[in-house]
Design an enzyme around this catalytic site. Structure first.
Site, PDB file in Angstrom:
ATOM      1  N   GLY A  99       0.834  -1.203   0.000  1.00 12.61           N
ATOM      2  CA  GLY A  99       0.000   0.000   0.000  1.00 12.61           C
ATOM      3  C   GLY A  99       0.867   1.250   0.000  1.00 12.61           C
ATOM      4  O   GLY A  99       1.834   1.331   0.745  1.00 12.61           O
TER       5      GLY A  99
ATOM      6  N   ASP B   8       5.363  -5.182   5.749  1.00  8.79           N
ATOM      7  CA  ASP B   8       5.967  -6.491   6.021  1.00  8.79           C
ATOM      8  C   ASP B   8       6.070  -7.370   4.775  1.00  8.79           C
ATOM      9  O   ASP B   8       7.021  -8.143   4.639  1.00  8.79           O
ATOM     10  CB  ASP B   8       5.278  -7.215   7.193  1.00  8.79           C
ATOM     11  CG  ASP B   8       3.780  -7.269   7.052  1.00  8.79           C
ATOM     12  OD1 ASP B   8       3.252  -6.746   6.059  1.00  8.79           O
ATOM     13  OD2 ASP B   8       3.125  -7.857   7.940  1.00  8.79           O
TER      14      ASP B   8
ATOM     15  N   THR C 158       4.300   2.501   5.610  1.00 13.05           N
ATOM     16  CA  THR C 158       2.888   2.093   5.637  1.00 13.05           C
ATOM     17  C   THR C 158       2.148   2.983   6.618  1.00 13.05           C
ATOM     18  O   THR C 158       2.651   3.263   7.711  1.00 13.05           O
ATOM     19  CB  THR C 158       2.699   0.616   6.033  1.00 13.05           C
ATOM     20  OG1 THR C 158       1.323   0.431   6.416  1.00 13.05           O
ATOM     21  CG2 THR C 158       3.578   0.165   7.181  1.00 13.05           C
TER      22      THR C 158
ATOM     23  N   ASP D 101       2.245  -0.596  11.578  1.00 14.62           N
ATOM     24  CA  ASP D 101       2.071  -1.915  12.203  1.00 14.62           C
ATOM     25  C   ASP D 101       3.314  -2.795  12.072  1.00 14.62           C
ATOM     26  O   ASP D 101       3.224  -4.020  12.124  1.00 14.62           O
ATOM     27  CB  ASP D 101       0.860  -2.639  11.584  1.00 14.62           C
ATOM     28  CG  ASP D 101       1.035  -2.892  10.100  1.00 14.62           C
ATOM     29  OD1 ASP D 101       1.947  -2.300   9.479  1.00 14.62           O
ATOM     30  OD2 ASP D 101       0.262  -3.695   9.545  1.00 14.62           O
TER      31      ASP D 101
HETATM   32  O1  F6P Z   1      -1.588  -1.247   4.538  1.00 10.17           O
HETATM   33  C1  F6P Z   1      -2.178  -0.069   4.164  1.00 10.17           C
HETATM   34  C2  F6P Z   1      -3.644  -0.242   3.940  1.00 10.17           C
HETATM   35  O2  F6P Z   1      -4.197   0.991   3.521  1.00 10.17           O
HETATM   36  C3  F6P Z   1      -4.440  -0.796   5.128  1.00 10.17           C
HETATM   37  O3  F6P Z   1      -4.724   0.200   6.072  1.00 10.17           O
HETATM   38  C4  F6P Z   1      -5.647  -1.364   4.455  1.00 10.17           C
HETATM   39  O4  F6P Z   1      -6.210  -2.405   5.218  1.00 10.17           O
HETATM   40  C5  F6P Z   1      -5.087  -1.873   3.156  1.00 10.17           C
HETATM   41  O5  F6P Z   1      -3.865  -1.197   2.941  1.00 10.17           O
HETATM   42  C6  F6P Z   1      -5.978  -1.663   1.966  1.00 10.17           C
HETATM   43  O6  F6P Z   1      -5.402  -2.278   0.882  1.00 10.17           O
HETATM   44  P1  F6P Z   1      -5.798  -2.000  -0.628  1.00 10.17           P
HETATM   45  O7  F6P Z   1      -5.154  -0.726  -1.038  1.00 10.17           O
HETATM   46  O8  F6P Z   1      -5.242  -3.156  -1.369  1.00 10.17           O
HETATM   47  O9  F6P Z   1      -7.291  -1.883  -0.683  1.00 10.17           O
END
Ligand code: F6P
Length: 353
Positions: free
Chosen positions: A14, A106, A128, A132
């Site tokens: 992300g 991670d 991120t 976490d």
């Molecule tokens: O890890 C970052 C994050 O935005 C999380 O907070 C969320 O659960 C996830 O990524 C969403 O992922 P995607 O962009 O694949 O919908």
């Protein structure tokens, strides 16, 4: 000391505000040290499909202030296969990429370990919004994301106050409740719901009723997305049980964009510089991390084990290579993280009447 001709930089997983500042710092530091930099697009996918560009200082101009990632990002499943991995290694050899700085969470660090194991030294930078990654106090993007949450929630509060309403707001964070906890305090939430701390719904509703009775008009409840299928239903139950009209809002990805805060630009710049210097110093398989405001490092594999221990996702034999003393140290670290969380949660509770 290993002789580096060229290093690669990529962002994966992300996206997070501040990733561009990190890419800029990596690029400028390497060039300053006489090493070329290949910007790799779309994370590990760009390594598999050779989607990359040689960067000059000017290629990373005017990006320190921009959200998202100019290198684009991807959660690349193919990279997890041996075939994908081999293609990535092949790309590195062909393009004389002697080392890589990988910015992400991670999943990104797992990829970094795989590359290092196959002869491409890699250093990870935590990026991120979720914050976490257990081994670091801070990951790039967290501050900006939280500032966006509080801006949005402050707006909701205005309208809640006008109409004597409650708003239940679900915020991102994957399984972690850091965004919910810290923003919950910062917006003066009446209740905060996270996976980390058992939530006493009846007590929270009672507290809202008492606050209403004492004249309070607006109520904000922050729920971490890591508590599945909860927020919307809770909004309904608050309305039913307190008589306060209650709305639900999911902030979702809006929180992941936007111009990075000072905190994120600064941390990204420091971590980017550190990552390149470590790589050029012959180090690999490290996470650049922040501990007590200092930039330092931890072995990626050890960092992953601490992460799994904290999240309760350790696999059989994960700890086989660690001594009793090392395992005790890891446990103490996880306990410290859990205590930090509980302490802040308690602060939130005390001041939420
Ligand atoms: O890890 C970052 C994050 O935005 C999380 O907070 C969320 O659960 C996830 O990524 C969403 O992922 P995607 O962009 O694949 O919908």
């Amino acid at each position: 000391m290993a002789k580096f001709r060229r290093i690669g930089v990529l962002t994966s997983g992300g996206d997070a505000p501040g990733m561009n500042a990190a890419v800029r710092a990596v690029t400028r530091t390497a060039i300053q040290c006489g090493v070329e930099v290949m910007g790799i697009y779309e994370g590990y996918k760009g390594l598999i499909y050779e989607n990359m560009k040689l960067f000059s200082n000017r290629d990373v101009s005017n990006i320190i202030n921009i959200g998202g990632t100019l290198l684009y990002s991807d959660r690349c499943l193919e990279f997890k296969t041996e075939e994908g991995m081999q293609k990535a290694i092949e790309t590195c050899r062909k393009n004389q990429i002697d080392g890589i700085v990988a910015i992400g969470g991670d999943g990104t660090f797992r990829g970094a370990t795989d590359l290092t194991a196959r002869g491409i030294p890699t250093i990870g930078i935590p990026g991120t919004i979720d914050n976490d990654i257990t081994s670091t106090d801070y990951s790039i993007g967290f501050d900006t994301a939280m500032n966006t949450v509080i801006e949005m929630v402050d707006r909701l509060r205005d309208t809640c106050e006008s109409h004597a309403r409650c708003n239940v707001v679900e915020v991102m964070g994957r399984n972690a409740g850091y965004i919910a906890l810290e923003t919950g305090i910062a917006v003066g939430a009446s209740a905060i719901v996270t996976r980390e701390i058992p939530f006493d719904e009846a007590k929270a509703i009672q507290k809202i009723k008492e606050s209403k009775a004492s004249g309070k008009r607006n109520f904000i409840v922050i729920v971490a997305e890591g508590v599945p299928d909860f927020a919307e239903g809770f909004a309904k139950r608050i309305q039913e049980e307190t008589g306060i009209e209650t709305k639900f809002a999911r902030l979702a990805h809006v929180v992941r964009g936007g111009n990075p805060s000072l905190r994120d630009r600064l941390t990204a710049s420091r971590m980017g510089e550190a990552a390149v210097k470590l790589l050029l110093d012959g180090k690999s398989n490290l996470i650049v991390r922040e501990r007590d405001s200092k930039i330092c490092t931890i072995d990626i594999t050890l960092g992953q084990m601490i992460d799994r221990m904290y999240k309760g996702t350790l696999k059989d034999h994960d700890l086989d290579n660690y001594s009793e003393a090392e395992i005790e140290e890891m446990k103490a670290f996880c306990k410290m993280r859990a205590d930090e969380f509980a302490e802040l949660y308690n602060t939130a509770d005390v001041i939420s009447h």
